[in-house]
Design an enzyme around this catalytic site. Structure first.
Site, mmCIF file in Angstrom:
data_model
loop_
_atom_site.group_PDB
_atom_site.id
_atom_site.type_symbol
_atom_site.label_atom_id
_atom_site.label_comp_id
_atom_site.label_asym_id
_atom_site.label_seq_id
_atom_site.Cartn_x
_atom_site.Cartn_y
_atom_site.Cartn_z
ATOM 1 C CD GLU A 414 -2.409 -1.642 2.515
ATOM 2 O OE1 GLU A 414 -2.229 -0.933 3.526
ATOM 3 O OE2 GLU A 414 -2.959 -2.762 2.571
ATOM 4 C CG LEU A 443 -6.216 -0.608 2.600
ATOM 5 C CD1 LEU A 443 -6.804 0.720 3.042
ATOM 6 C CD2 LEU A 443 -6.458 -1.661 3.649
ATOM 7 C CB SER A 444 -6.891 -6.566 0.192
ATOM 8 O OG SER A 444 -6.927 -7.952 0.477
ATOM 9 C CD GLU A 445 -3.562 -4.919 5.072
ATOM 10 O OE1 GLU A 445 -4.770 -5.252 5.033
ATOM 11 O OE2 GLU A 445 -3.212 -3.717 5.086
ATOM 12 C CD GLN A 467 0.322 2.014 4.801
ATOM 13 O OE1 GLN A 467 -0.774 2.219 5.316
ATOM 14 N NE2 GLN A 467 0.605 2.378 3.563
ATOM 15 C CG PHE A 468 1.909 0.783 10.463
ATOM 16 C CD1 PHE A 468 2.907 1.402 11.214
ATOM 17 C CD2 PHE A 468 1.222 1.538 9.519
ATOM 18 C CE1 PHE A 468 3.203 2.744 11.022
ATOM 19 C CE2 PHE A 468 1.523 2.874 9.324
ATOM 20 C CZ PHE A 468 2.520 3.483 10.074
ATOM 21 C CE1 TYR A 471 -3.593 -1.309 11.408
ATOM 22 C CE2 TYR A 471 -2.142 0.044 10.053
ATOM 23 C CZ TYR A 471 -3.029 -0.088 11.124
ATOM 24 O OH TYR A 471 -3.345 1.001 11.893
ATOM 25 N N PRO A 474 -4.995 -9.225 8.852
ATOM 26 C CG PRO A 474 -6.050 -7.389 7.894
ATOM 27 C CD PRO A 474 -4.876 -7.764 8.728
ATOM 28 C CG HIS A 514 0.080 3.294 13.550
ATOM 29 N ND1 HIS A 514 -0.986 3.895 14.181
ATOM 30 C CD2 HIS A 514 -0.253 3.223 12.243
ATOM 31 C CE1 HIS A 514 -1.921 4.194 13.291
ATOM 32 N NE2 HIS A 514 -1.495 3.792 12.107
#
Ligand SMILES: Cc1ncc(C[n+]2csc(CCOP(=O)(O)OP(=O)(O)O)c2C)c(N)n1
Length: 729
Positions: A414, A443-445, A467-468, A471, A474, A514
């Protein structure tokens, strides 16, 4: 090697006339009847449990009755050498039609040696690697997890074709099969988004039998018809029909395959089929299906319909009867051969969690060819004269270099494109290497990791960014399945991907979303290498090793190190590699061993400087594998061990280190093994709260002093244990 069935020795005569001459109906009929006979044989074997020896039983049976004919029609259209199918537990007819031997098809459910998994996985959780010809991607037991790896394969088709300029990939497609309940999963929607936004060659093939175990289709999508509900979805060609009508099903399969193969983007075909069996062996359908409904389903059985479609138009009565006899012979032959196979050897059960260095036999399907790995090489001696650079810049420079020297490598996640990632680690890489190689994702891990898995199986080197750290939640299903993939397929497949995961507390800031570290989760997950660098030079060497490794790797980028002087160091060079599992002894000492990793290395260094006493400071650098030898050798020398980490205390990785130290060097210990970690609370937001939970250098120093003086948090058990008291005197 599977034995040759009788039919392979003597092929039947070609059909006189075909209903639709574009299809090989005799082959379709043969495969359908074989699948049906195999289901019958397995169910009979299981029903008469008392009459067969226990080791001849199928332990977990899933019938494909009713789904069989349409799958065989679909398989007859997957004929490109680079086609791949993502499939699920009811897909054995497809595999048989794509070349799975009857013997292997039986041996796996029987748990015999060889086959899809050498007895490690349920027999219907299949895979089919082939040098040339369509493959079946390794399936998983999780419904819906087949979708995003198929999207990855489809994107890899376009990459091989357009970036690597390999013309042999032109016209290839990824077909992904699923039941109507599977359309409710995250994987389905993630794959649909990827395929339609990128117009990838993906064929969604939905086999709608109206039941997800016992739950009706109306619970999975409103009204129970996903094809109708997706009618307005952009970039998706949709067809819907009866999967028990041979002519109609064949026409629909032809239409959707032509659409996808023609480069027009994805298509979805929904075919209604009956489920002519219980969901699986243990299910008896009682409580959710009436006898009348089951009888109605049998009236939709595609096999009699196929027979009427072909006899006499394509096959005479006697040719059909001959075909049936041939199927019976072949199936009995395959069953006997499967039963004659040995049970899998328990001695080999630990093999193939990771790649074996001296690969015996056939290499696994997937990843970069070994010759290319060798060509890329690597140098484990750092360049002394490198310029000083920050951690983020070190990662960027390493990605940049690998993108330049390895055309198979892709970087995505992302915001990693034009923005360069929210941590700016990939800044400038898209401009330099192009949007096909460095790109933003939806936006889909689940989609990011599943896609990476499919790409790796297709021979690419995906470097995905989550990204973090938090996250990654998922994507947990895809991450776990990626780790076990080589083992589950008994080294038939592998998916070496690199997942970059920024996480941990920021510079003076934190919060539950985060700032999670929780690296232990991936050390616990089977099959992963887990890298937790504490400085720029190590980041360079470890990341490069990961990108050239035959195993998947999680690479932690600590937020507090990315842009600070703590994380900075000299650039060790464009070829620098560090073998995983080699700790760095930052400071030698004789009185206490301090084990840590990641950002805590810097706090520990400060603490060591503040205490009197000789402390040996070890930066593990990787926690899977971890350098047990270095830690044990050090504790043998010092007799004391303190482990400091940022992850929470209970079942953190420190517990693993402590357990091993206690077991292996118990008699050399002069004090209980101690741990200092974040307490079992999430990371808080306010700086004062954050400071209250993170081990500070002062707190670490105090705990070191306690250890050196033989007092401290662990003192109570020390006093209670007469053996330890004895050793300390
Ligand atoms: C993620 C996940 N959740 C639940 C299950 C348990 N489960 C196995 S099959 C199944 C129903 C799937 O139905 P469908 O997709 O329609 O396929 P069918 O069995 O009807 O062919 C469920 C709930 C699972 N395997 N994976």
């Amino acid at each position: 090697m599977p034995a040759t069935p009788p039919s392979a020795r003597k092929q039947p005569a070609p059909p006189r006339e075909a209903a639709d001459p574009a299809f090989d109906w005799r082959r379709i009929a043969y495969n359908t009847l074989v699948s049906r006979a195999m289901d019958d044989a397995e169910e009979t074997t299981n029903r008469n449990r008392t009459s067969v020896p226990k080791d001849h039983l199928v332990l977990y049976q899933f019938s494909a009755r009713g789904h069989d004919m349409a799958q065989c029609i679909l398989a007859s259209r997957l004929d490109h050498p680079h086609d791949a199918a993502g499939a699920y537990y009811r897909s054995r007819p497809l595999l048989l039609a794509l070349g799975l031997s009857i013997e292997d098809g039986f041996a796996s459910p029987l748990g015999r040696s060889g086959g899809f998994s050498d007895g490690r996985d349920i027999g219907v959780v299949c895979n089919l690697p082939r040098e040339k010809g369509p493959i079946v991607l390794p399936m998983s037991g999780d419904v819906g997890s087949q979708f995003t790896p198929a999207a990855g394969w489809a994107q890899a088709i376009t990459y091989h074709r357009d970036v690597l300029r390999d013309r042999t990939w032109r016209g290839a497609i990824a077909a992904v099969l699923g039941g109507e309940a599977a359309v409710a999963t995250n994987g389905f929607w993630s794959c649909l988004t990827i395929a339609t936004t990128l117009k990838l060659p993906v064929l969604f093939y939905v086999e709608d039998n109206g039941l997800g175990i016992s739950v009706r289709g109306g619970m999975q999508t409103p009204g129970g018809n996903i094809a109708a509900n997706l009618a307005s979805f952009a970039n998706l060609f949709i067809r819907d029909g009866d999967g028990t009508n041979p002519g109609a099903a064949a026409a629909l399969v032809d239409e959707v395959v032509a659409h996808v193969r023609g480069g027009n983007g994805p298509a979805l075909l929904r075919l209604t089929v009956p489920r002519l069996a219980s969901h699986s062996g243990p299910d008896n359908q009682k409580g959710y299906r009436s006898d009348a409904e089951i009888a109605q389903d049998w009236e939709r059985d595609p096999v009699p319909k196929l027979r009427s479609y072909l006899v006499p138009a394509v096959l005479s009565e006697s040719e059909w009867a001959t075909l049936e006899r041939q199927v019976e012979r072949d199936v009995q032959f395959g069953l006997s051969a499967a039963r004659a196979r040995k049970a899998p050897d328990p001695a080999g059960i630990r093999r193939h969690v990771y790649a074996e260095s001296a690969e015996a036999g056939r290499p696994a399907y997937g990843g970069m060819p070994a010759a290319e790995r060798t060509r890329l090489g690597g140098d484990s001696t750092p360049r002394e004269s490198g310029d000083q650079l920050r951690f983020a810049e070190a990662v960027r420079r390493t990605l940049d270099h690998e993108l330049a020297v390895n055309p198979r490598l892709l970087v995505f996640g992302e915001d990693v494109g034009l923005k360069g990632g929210v941590h700016l680690v990939t800044e400038g890489l898209q401009r330099k290497h192009g949007v096909a190689r460095v790109f933003d994702t939806s936006l889909s891990e689940e989609g990011i990791i599943g896609r990476a898995v499919g790409m790796a199986i297709a021979g690419l080197v995906p470097v995905a960014e989550i990204q973090f750290r938090k996250y990654a939640d998922p994507a947990a299903e895809q991450l776990n399945n990626c780790g076990t993939l080589r083992w589950r397929t008994a080294n038939r497949f592998c998916a070496p991907i690199v997942v970059r995961m920024p996480g941990g507390f920021g510079k003076d800031v934190g919060d539950p979303w985060h700032s999670l570290s929780a690296e232990v989760q991936w050390a616990h997950a089977i099959g992963w290498q887990v890298v937790v660098p504490s400085n720029a030079a190590d980041a360079v060497g470890l990341l490069r090793t990961a990108m050239r490794s035959p195993n998947p790797t999680i690479f932690f980028e600590h937020r507090s190190l990315l842009m600070t002087s703590d994380g900075s160091s000299r650039y060790p060079g464009d070829d620098y590699v560090i073998p995983l599992g080699s700790a760095r002894i930052i400071r030698e000492g004789t009185d206490l061993t301090l084990v840590t990793w990641g950002a805590m290395v810097h706090r520990c260094l400060e603490a060591v400087g503040a205490v009197e006493g000789s402390v040996e400071l070890i930066d593990l650098r990787t926690i899977a594998p971890w350098d047990r030898d270095a830690v044990l050798a050090s504790v043998r020398k010092t007799g004391r061990c303190l482990i400091v980490h940022e992850d929470t205390m209970t079942a953190g990785f420190g517990a693993e280190v402590a357990a091993v130290v206690a077991r292996e060097v118990f008699w050399q210990l002069d004090a209980p093994v101690d741990r200092l970690c974040v307490e079992d609370v999430p990371m808080p937001y306010h700086p004062d709260l954050l400071a209250a939970v993170l081990p500070s250098s002062e707190a670490i120093a105090a705990r070191i002093r306690d250890g050196l003086n033989g007092v401290g948090a662990s003192n109570s058990c020390h006093e209670a244990d007469p053996m330890l008291r004895l050793r300390c005197q």
